[in-house]
Design a protein around this motif. Structure first.
Motif, PDB file in Angstrom:
ATOM      1  N   GLY A  29       1.534  -0.766 -11.191  1.00 49.56           N
ATOM      2  CA  GLY A  29       1.499  -0.210  -9.846  1.00 49.56           C
ATOM      3  C   GLY A  29       0.782  -1.084  -8.833  1.00 49.56           C
ATOM      4  N   THR A  30       1.159  -0.867  -7.573  1.00 48.56           N
ATOM      5  CA  THR A  30       0.580  -1.603  -6.448  1.00 48.56           C
ATOM      6  C   THR A  30      -0.076  -0.629  -5.481  1.00 48.56           C
ATOM      7  OG1 THR A  30       2.243  -3.345  -6.602  1.00 48.56           O
ATOM      8  CG2 THR A  30       1.082  -3.135  -4.507  1.00 48.56           C
ATOM      9  N   VAL A  31      -1.303  -0.933  -5.098  1.00 43.69           N
ATOM     10  CA  VAL A  31      -2.052  -0.117  -4.144  1.00 43.69           C
ATOM     11  C   VAL A  31      -2.178  -0.879  -2.830  1.00 43.69           C
ATOM     12  CG1 VAL A  31      -4.290   0.935  -3.608  1.00 43.69           C
ATOM     13  CG2 VAL A  31      -3.370   1.069  -5.935  1.00 43.69           C
ATOM     14  N   MET A  32      -1.905  -0.197  -1.726  1.00 41.72           N
ATOM     15  CA  MET A  32      -2.186  -0.713  -0.397  1.00 41.72           C
ATOM     16  C   MET A  32      -3.396   0.031   0.128  1.00 41.72           C
ATOM     17  SD  MET A  32      -0.964  -2.839   1.932  1.00 41.72           S
ATOM     18  CE  MET A  32      -1.818  -3.288   3.442  1.00 41.72           C
ATOM     19  N   ALA A  33      -4.475  -0.678   0.394  1.00 41.02           N
ATOM     20  CA  ALA A  33      -5.716  -0.068   0.872  1.00 41.02           C
ATOM     21  C   ALA A  33      -5.905  -0.434   2.339  1.00 41.02           C
ATOM     22  CB  ALA A  33      -6.908  -0.553   0.049  1.00 41.02           C
ATOM     23  N   GLY A  57      -2.182  -2.686 -11.029  1.00 44.21           N
ATOM     24  CA  GLY A  57      -1.713  -4.038 -11.300  1.00 44.21           C
ATOM     25  C   GLY A  57      -1.933  -4.987 -10.144  1.00 44.21           C
ATOM     26  N   LYS A  58      -1.706  -4.487  -8.923  1.00 43.16           N
ATOM     27  CA  LYS A  58      -1.861  -5.311  -7.730  1.00 43.16           C
ATOM     28  C   LYS A  58      -2.468  -4.471  -6.606  1.00 43.16           C
ATOM     29  CE  LYS A  58       2.450  -6.699  -7.235  1.00 43.16           C
ATOM     30  NZ  LYS A  58       3.636  -7.480  -6.765  1.00 43.16           N
ATOM     31  N   GLY A  97       3.608  -2.244  12.513  1.00 41.02           N
ATOM     32  CA  GLY A  97       4.714  -3.142  12.232  1.00 41.02           C
ATOM     33  C   GLY A  97       4.398  -4.099  11.100  1.00 41.02           C
ATOM     34  N   ALA A  98       3.195  -4.647  11.093  1.00 41.61           N
ATOM     35  CA  ALA A  98       2.791  -5.581  10.047  1.00 41.61           C
ATOM     36  C   ALA A  98       2.687  -4.893   8.696  1.00 41.61           C
ATOM     37  CB  ALA A  98       1.459  -6.233  10.412  1.00 41.61           C
ATOM     38  N   LEU A  99       2.387  -3.587   8.697  1.00 48.42           N
ATOM     39  CA  LEU A  99       2.205  -2.851   7.448  1.00 48.42           C
ATOM     40  C   LEU A  99       3.514  -2.396   6.818  1.00 48.42           C
ATOM     41  CD1 LEU A  99      -0.855  -0.650   8.432  1.00 48.42           C
ATOM     42  CD2 LEU A  99      -0.790  -2.234   6.507  1.00 48.42           C
ATOM     43  N   ARG A 100       4.581  -2.310   7.592  1.00 51.05           N
ATOM     44  CA  ARG A 100       5.817  -1.704   7.097  1.00 51.05           C
ATOM     45  C   ARG A 100       6.328  -2.377   5.826  1.00 51.05           C
ATOM     46  NH1 ARG A 100       7.480  -0.571  12.781  1.00 51.05           N
ATOM     47  NH2 ARG A 100       7.509   1.713  12.934  1.00 51.05           N
ATOM     48  N   GLU A 101       6.362  -3.696   5.808  1.00 48.39           N
ATOM     49  CA  GLU A 101       6.880  -4.390   4.635  1.00 48.39           C
ATOM     50  C   GLU A 101       6.037  -4.099   3.406  1.00 48.39           C
ATOM     51  OE1 GLU A 101       7.853  -8.885   2.948  1.00 48.39           O
ATOM     52  OE2 GLU A 101       7.168  -8.616   5.018  1.00 48.39           O
ATOM     53  N   SER A 102       4.716  -4.123   3.570  1.00 50.22           N
ATOM     54  CA  SER A 102       3.831  -3.857   2.446  1.00 50.22           C
ATOM     55  C   SER A 102       3.985  -2.424   1.955  1.00 50.22           C
ATOM     56  CB  SER A 102       2.379  -4.119   2.839  1.00 50.22           C
ATOM     57  OG  SER A 102       2.150  -5.495   3.060  1.00 50.22           O
ATOM     58  N   LEU A 103       4.151  -1.470   2.871  1.00 50.77           N
ATOM     59  CA  LEU A 103       4.316  -0.079   2.464  1.00 50.77           C
ATOM     60  C   LEU A 103       5.567   0.103   1.623  1.00 50.77           C
ATOM     61  CD1 LEU A 103       3.350   1.825   5.738  1.00 50.77           C
ATOM     62  CD2 LEU A 103       2.068   1.768   3.606  1.00 50.77           C
ATOM     63  N   GLY A 104       6.588  -0.653   1.916  1.00 48.07           N
ATOM     64  CA  GLY A 104       7.818  -0.543   1.158  1.00 48.07           C
ATOM     65  C   GLY A 104       7.704  -1.041  -0.262  1.00 48.07           C
ATOM     66  N   ARG A 105       6.629  -1.787  -0.554  1.00 46.97           N
ATOM     67  CA  ARG A 105       6.468  -2.364  -1.889  1.00 46.97           C
ATOM     68  C   ARG A 105       5.271  -1.812  -2.636  1.00 46.97           C
ATOM     69  NH1 ARG A 105       5.276  -7.734  -1.426  1.00 46.97           N
ATOM     70  NH2 ARG A 105       5.035  -7.711   0.826  1.00 46.97           N
ATOM     71  N   ARG A 133       6.930   6.067   2.197  1.00 46.63           N
ATOM     72  CA  ARG A 133       8.259   6.314   1.636  1.00 46.63           C
ATOM     73  C   ARG A 133       8.219   7.413   0.578  1.00 46.63           C
ATOM     74  NH1 ARG A 133       8.163   4.303  -3.359  1.00 46.63           N
ATOM     75  NH2 ARG A 133       6.819   2.533  -3.854  1.00 46.63           N
ATOM     76  N   ASP A 134       9.399   7.929   0.258  1.00 50.45           N
ATOM     77  CA  ASP A 134       9.523   8.935  -0.794  1.00 50.45           C
ATOM     78  C   ASP A 134       9.008   8.372  -2.122  1.00 50.45           C
ATOM     79  OD1 ASP A 134      10.643  10.660   0.979  1.00 50.45           O
ATOM     80  OD2 ASP A 134      12.716  10.324   0.347  1.00 50.45           O
ATOM     81  N   GLY A 135       8.260   9.186  -2.842  1.00 50.20           N
ATOM     82  CA  GLY A 135       7.741   8.767  -4.137  1.00 50.20           C
ATOM     83  C   GLY A 135       6.394   8.094  -4.082  1.00 50.20           C
ATOM     84  N   MET A 136       5.944   7.674  -2.910  1.00 46.56           N
ATOM     85  CA  MET A 136       4.634   7.045  -2.776  1.00 46.56           C
ATOM     86  C   MET A 136       3.545   8.119  -2.821  1.00 46.56           C
ATOM     87  SD  MET A 136       3.099   4.882   0.449  1.00 46.56           S
ATOM     88  CE  MET A 136       4.511   3.771   0.470  1.00 46.56           C
TER      89      MET A 136
END
Length: 295
Positions: A29-33, A57-58, A97-105, A133-136
């Motif tokens: 799993g990946t965490v965005m803090a 994991g990341k 805007g800068a966070l959108r890509e990271s949130l998707g992953r 996103r769904d599932g996050m």
């Protein structure tokens, strides 16, 4: 409704799972803090490392752009995304805007540690709740809780995948009531908030209450007065985020985070003293405690 002790028996009945077979970091799993401010940049560093210590994991950090380099050096295991700040040093919605890509992953979003004025960050918190996103899964802490009193529908829309970790003052701000009212009946307050927001509530105090939307209520008798120190709650939020990213359900992740955090405090109190140990010293205790009861 009865309250169940959060103890070794409950943990044994709801064990953590070690990854099995050929597992790479993505499988854990990946965490965005997201958090921090120019005044308190270290809070998001504590949450990010706690997520790693809990087995994520990341980890990627979204923190104040002027201090992004320093955060990257402080947590070399994490990627760092610099976000714009206001004149007062708080994160702004301009970073969405800068966070959108990271949130998707990412699998889990931890939001709030070290954020400043709740009114100043409300627009960013609201936007991120809408973008997830769904599932996050999500962990809301500190200012991200205090500013969410009118965001109940957005939180509930995540289908029970949100963990909120308020202390009594933050809970009072969330519910727009007196702190004394929260303390007067913390179990009922936590249970009602869990049902209202559709989230797992970790109501922190000398004795911590964990309540789920279905009414399940746990009580942990506390890790000692030494945990009442700056940064301690940031560590708790990060542990919960790390466990969520590994695929544990919100109630189990929250309960285990409370236990790991509290028992780390107990251990340091024995080794160092009842007060005076630092929040960052809790971090290295987490893996061993986790291993001692992992299934």
């Amino acid at each position: 409704m009865s309250v169940v002790a959060l103890d070794a028996a409950w943990l044994a009945a709801h064990p953590l799972r070690l990854p099995e077979g050929e597992v790479d970091k993505n499988a854990r799993g990946t965490v965005m803090a997201v958090g921090g401010s120019l005044i308190a940049p270290g809070a998001i560093r504590l949450a990010a490392e706690a997520a790693l210590r809990a087995g994520a994991g990341k980890v990627r950090i979204g923190g104040p752009a002027p201090l992004a380099h320093h955060l990257a050096m402080a947590v070399p295991e994490a990627g760092v995304l610099g976000l714009p700040v206001s004149k007062g040093g708080d994160l702004t919605a301009g970073g969405l805007g800068a966070l959108r890509e990271s949130l998707g992953r990412c699998d889990t979003l931890v939001m709030g540690p070290g954020m400043g004025n709740p009114k100043g960050v409300r627009s960013l918190v609201k936007a991120l709740l809408g973008e997830a996103r769904d599932g996050m899964s999500l962990v809301l802490d500190a200012a991200a809780i205090s500013c969410s009193g009118k965001l109940g529908r957005l939180i509930a829309d995540h289908g029970g995948r949100v963990v909120m970790t308020p202390h009594h003052g933050e809970m009072a701000a969330l519910l727009r009531c007196a702190e004394e009212d929260v303390a007067a009946d913390d179990e009922t307050t936590a249970r009602d908030a869990a049902q209202s927001f559709g989230a797992v509530i970790v109501l922190k105090s000398a004795r911590t209450v964990v309540a789920a939307p279905d009414g399940t209520t746990l009580r942990y008798e506390g890790g000692g007065v030494g945990l009442a120190t700056g940064g301690s709650g940031d560590v708790l939020a990060g542990i919960a985020g790390g466990l969520l990213s590994r695929g544990h359900d919100p109630l189990a992740a929250a309960a285990w985070a409370v236990w790991l955090h509290g028992e780390a405090g107990r251990k340091l109190a024995r080794e160092i003293g009842p007060i005076g140990f630092l929040a960052r010293e809790l971090l290295t205790e987490v893996p061993g405690l986790m291993a001692s009861l992992e299934g």
